[in-house]
Motif scaffolding. Structure first.
Motif, PDB file in Angstrom:
ATOM      1  N   GLY A 216      15.333  -8.439 -17.203  1.00 51.91           N
ATOM      2  CA  GLY A 216      14.436  -9.427 -17.804  1.00 51.91           C
ATOM      3  C   GLY A 216      13.623 -10.154 -16.753  1.00 51.91           C
ATOM      4  N   ASN A 217      14.256 -10.539 -15.658  1.00 55.84           N
ATOM      5  CA  ASN A 217      13.548 -11.197 -14.563  1.00 55.84           C
ATOM      6  C   ASN A 217      12.473 -10.289 -13.980  1.00 55.84           C
ATOM      7  N   SER A 218      12.771  -9.000 -13.899  1.00 58.31           N
ATOM      8  CA  SER A 218      11.826  -8.056 -13.312  1.00 58.31           C
ATOM      9  C   SER A 218      10.569  -7.899 -14.164  1.00 58.31           C
ATOM     10  N   VAL A 219      10.719  -7.951 -15.480  1.00 57.53           N
ATOM     11  CA  VAL A 219       9.549  -7.866 -16.357  1.00 57.53           C
ATOM     12  C   VAL A 219       8.565  -8.977 -16.020  1.00 57.53           C
ATOM     13  N   TRP A 220       9.083 -10.189 -15.905  1.00 53.70           N
ATOM     14  CA  TRP A 220       8.245 -11.362 -15.633  1.00 53.70           C
ATOM     15  C   TRP A 220       7.533 -11.240 -14.285  1.00 53.70           C
ATOM     16  N   LEU A 221       8.291 -10.951 -13.209  1.00 53.99           N
ATOM     17  CA  LEU A 221       7.694 -10.877 -11.880  1.00 53.99           C
ATOM     18  C   LEU A 221       6.726  -9.702 -11.745  1.00 53.99           C
ATOM     19  N   SER A 222       7.047  -8.583 -12.386  1.00 52.24           N
ATOM     20  CA  SER A 222       6.162  -7.418 -12.317  1.00 52.24           C
ATOM     21  C   SER A 222       4.816  -7.709 -12.970  1.00 52.24           C
ATOM     22  N   ILE A 223       4.842  -8.348 -14.132  1.00 54.88           N
ATOM     23  CA  ILE A 223       3.589  -8.686 -14.819  1.00 54.88           C
ATOM     24  C   ILE A 223       2.772  -9.663 -13.980  1.00 54.88           C
ATOM     25  N   LEU A 224       3.421 -10.691 -13.433  1.00 48.06           N
ATOM     26  CA  LEU A 224       2.714 -11.664 -12.599  1.00 48.06           C
ATOM     27  C   LEU A 224       2.061 -10.990 -11.388  1.00 48.06           C
ATOM     28  N   THR A 225       2.739  -9.983 -10.830  1.00 46.70           N
ATOM     29  CA  THR A 225       2.230  -9.313  -9.632  1.00 46.70           C
ATOM     30  C   THR A 225       1.068  -8.381  -9.946  1.00 46.70           C
ATOM     31  N   PHE A 226       1.201  -7.573 -10.979  1.00 52.17           N
ATOM     32  CA  PHE A 226       0.178  -6.562 -11.256  1.00 52.17           C
ATOM     33  C   PHE A 226      -1.029  -7.098 -12.014  1.00 52.17           C
ATOM     34  N   GLN A 227      -0.960  -8.313 -12.551  1.00 53.31           N
ATOM     35  CA  GLN A 227      -2.133  -8.853 -13.235  1.00 53.31           C
ATOM     36  C   GLN A 227      -3.110  -9.512 -12.253  1.00 53.31           C
ATOM     37  N   LEU A 228      -2.707  -9.649 -10.990  1.00 53.55           N
ATOM     38  CA  LEU A 228      -3.600 -10.227  -9.993  1.00 53.55           C
ATOM     39  C   LEU A 228      -4.730  -9.259  -9.662  1.00 53.55           C
ATOM     40  N   PRO A 229      -5.971  -9.747  -9.558  1.00 56.50           N
ATOM     41  CA  PRO A 229      -7.088  -8.863  -9.173  1.00 56.50           C
ATOM     42  C   PRO A 229      -6.975  -8.453  -7.711  1.00 56.50           C
ATOM     43  N   ARG A 230      -7.269  -7.192  -7.423  1.00 50.92           N
ATOM     44  CA  ARG A 230      -7.161  -6.687  -6.057  1.00 50.92           C
ATOM     45  C   ARG A 230      -8.515  -6.346  -5.451  1.00 50.92           C
ATOM     46  N   CYS A 231      -9.568  -6.347  -6.258  1.00 50.92           N
ATOM     47  CA  CYS A 231     -10.930  -6.144  -5.754  1.00 50.92           C
ATOM     48  C   CYS A 231     -11.054  -4.877  -4.911  1.00 50.92           C
ATOM     49  N   GLY A 232     -10.399  -3.814  -5.349  1.00 50.34           N
ATOM     50  CA  GLY A 232     -10.504  -2.531  -4.653  1.00 50.34           C
ATOM     51  C   GLY A 232      -9.529  -2.337  -3.516  1.00 50.34           C
ATOM     52  N   HIS A 233      -8.730  -3.336  -3.193  1.00 47.90           N
ATOM     53  CA  HIS A 233      -7.736  -3.187  -2.125  1.00 47.90           C
ATOM     54  C   HIS A 233      -6.562  -2.343  -2.631  1.00 47.90           C
ATOM     55  N   TYR A 234      -6.228  -1.309  -1.902  1.00 52.44           N
ATOM     56  CA  TYR A 234      -5.173  -0.407  -2.362  1.00 52.44           C
ATOM     57  C   TYR A 234      -4.272   0.106  -1.234  1.00 52.44           C
ATOM     58  N   VAL A 235      -4.416  -0.454  -0.025  1.00 56.92           N
ATOM     59  CA  VAL A 235      -3.596  -0.026   1.109  1.00 56.92           C
ATOM     60  C   VAL A 235      -2.458  -1.022   1.286  1.00 56.92           C
ATOM     61  N   ILE A 236      -1.227  -0.580   1.061  1.00 55.96           N
ATOM     62  CA  ILE A 236      -0.045  -1.435   1.128  1.00 55.96           C
ATOM     63  C   ILE A 236       0.632  -1.259   2.484  1.00 55.96           C
ATOM     64  N   ASP A 237       0.773  -2.356   3.211  1.00 57.24           N
ATOM     65  CA  ASP A 237       1.411  -2.300   4.528  1.00 57.24           C
ATOM     66  C   ASP A 237       2.932  -2.338   4.373  1.00 57.24           C
ATOM     67  N   HIS A 238       3.438  -1.264   3.794  1.00 52.23           N
ATOM     68  CA  HIS A 238       4.878  -1.148   3.548  1.00 52.23           C
ATOM     69  C   HIS A 238       5.161   0.312   3.228  1.00 52.23           C
ATOM     70  N   PHE A 239       6.453   0.661   3.083  1.00 57.23           N
ATOM     71  CA  PHE A 239       6.791   2.027   2.685  1.00 57.23           C
ATOM     72  C   PHE A 239       7.202   2.104   1.218  1.00 57.23           C
ATOM     73  N   LEU A 240       7.117   0.968   0.500  1.00 57.18           N
ATOM     74  CA  LEU A 240       7.373   0.957  -0.935  1.00 57.18           C
ATOM     75  C   LEU A 240       6.565  -0.166  -1.579  1.00 57.18           C
ATOM     76  N   CYS A 241       6.475  -0.123  -2.910  1.00 54.81           N
ATOM     77  CA  CYS A 241       5.771  -1.159  -3.661  1.00 54.81           C
ATOM     78  C   CYS A 241       6.729  -2.331  -3.854  1.00 54.81           C
ATOM     79  N   GLU A 242       6.477  -3.394  -3.094  1.00 58.53           N
ATOM     80  CA  GLU A 242       7.344  -4.564  -3.112  1.00 58.53           C
ATOM     81  C   GLU A 242       6.466  -5.789  -3.296  1.00 58.53           C
ATOM     82  N   VAL A 243       6.969  -6.822  -3.959  1.00 50.94           N
ATOM     83  CA  VAL A 243       6.145  -7.962  -4.373  1.00 50.94           C
ATOM     84  C   VAL A 243       5.374  -8.608  -3.222  1.00 50.94           C
ATOM     85  N   PRO A 244       6.019  -9.048  -2.117  1.00 57.66           N
ATOM     86  CA  PRO A 244       5.232  -9.702  -1.058  1.00 57.66           C
ATOM     87  C   PRO A 244       4.104  -8.827  -0.519  1.00 57.66           C
ATOM     88  N   ALA A 245       4.358  -7.523  -0.360  1.00 55.32           N
ATOM     89  CA  ALA A 245       3.317  -6.624   0.133  1.00 55.32           C
ATOM     90  C   ALA A 245       2.198  -6.462  -0.889  1.00 55.32           C
TER      91      ALA A 245
END
Length: 313
Positions: free
Chosen positions: A154-183
């Motif tokens: 349940g907690n993950s649903v909330w944080l995932s939605i908050l993270t992916f609803q943010l606009p990225r303006c074409g930015h798609y390079v993640i400085d990490h080896f996995l999809c993690e919230v701070p990155a």
């Protein structure tokens, strides 16, 4: 910009360790070995706990849940990492990134709740032994395990939605080896202060609070163990409790360094290393710690091997 509108990004680039290409082959070997050891170790714990009647106790029921979490945990990250380590284009699809972030958060939060539940079980067993069978009945064990999973996902649903609803303006390079919230927050082209504050608050709830509860319960447990007359009894009690404390130290220590320590010039590299422990090393170490330091599990495994051997002959 809504989550739906961001779906025009078909994939993300995971930088991982691309700035140090000489590390990629050794890391591939290490991660593949860790993955195999984790799968084998946790599967054996699940198998032995379910097949040996002597292990049909609350302690091993919760340990089975922990093993299932670890199996899912490492599977949601390592296969993609192995592929990217051997690939020139180190990418993950948009849908794959959503699933990976959601599962990484959900399984991590579930384990954060489950570990204090396991310490509560040990607290009752040591400090209230005469009431143990009455208190830790099957229904309560199922309820505690279910609550752990429900809260985590349940907690993950909330944080995932908050993270992916943010606009990225074409930015798609993640400085990490996995999809993690701070990155993922670093990709946003708007102020993420509110999101960072929410992540910090959730981290306090899921990391500092459980650690405090565990330490308090183990203070009472240590006090009770010291009152045991038999030296052998004290040694056995400290051994099984020590295994749990090692798991707790590994898991919460790396989690706190990932989400609660203040940023520094080297915080991204620190976060990457912490993620390795959090998502790969810890799931691998759990079955090793619980089996190598647990006489009951080792004896149960020997009985299972003998049973299989006698059946085949």
């Amino acid at each position: 910009m809504s989550w739906a509108n961001e779906s025009i990004i078909e994939e993300f680039v995971l930088l991982g360790f691309s700035d140090q290409p000489w590390l990629e082959l050794p890391l591939f070997v290490v991660f593949l070995t860790s993955y195999i050891v984790t799968i084998f170790g946790n599967f054996n714990i699940i198998l032995v706990s379910r097949l040996d009647p002597k292990l049909h106790t609350p302690m091993y029921f919760f340990l089975t849940n922990l093993s299932v979490i670890d199996l899912c945990y490492i599977t949601c990250t390592v296969p993609q990492m192995l592929v990217n380590l051997l690939s020139i284009r180190k990418v993950i699809s948009y849908g794959g990134c959503v699933v990976q972030l959601y599962m990484f958060l959900a399984l991590g939060a579930t384990e954060c709740v489950l570990l204090p539940v396991m310490s509560f079980d040990r607290f009752i067993a040591i400090c209230r032994p005469l009431h143990y069978s009455v208190t830790m009945h099957q229904r309560l064990c199922l309820q505690l395990a279910a609550v752990s999973w429900i809260i985590g996902f349940g907690n993950s649903v909330w944080l995932s939605i908050l993270t992916f609803q943010l606009p990225r303006c074409g930015h798609y390079v993640i400085d990490h080896f996995l999809c993690e919230v701070p990155a993922m927050l670093k990709l946003s082209c708007v102020d993420t202060t509110a999101n960072e504050a929410e992540l910090f608050f959730v981290s306090v709830i899921f990391h500092l609070v459980p650690v405090t509860l565990i330490l308090v319960s183990y203070a009472f447990i240590a006090q009770a163990i010291l009152k045991i007359q038999s030296a052998e009894g004290r040694q056995k009690a400290f051994g099984t409790r020590g295994s749990h404390l090692i798991v707790v130290s590994l898991f919460y220590g790396t989690a706190i360094s990932m989400y609660l320590l203040p940023p520094s010039p080297h915080s991204q590299n620190r976060r990457k290393m912490a993620s390795l422990f959090y998502g790969i090393i810890s799931p691998m170490m759990n079955p090793l710690i619980y089996t190598l330091r647990n006489k009951d599990v080792k004896e149960a495994f020997k009985r299972l091997i003998k049973r299989v051997f006698l059946t085949n002959n």
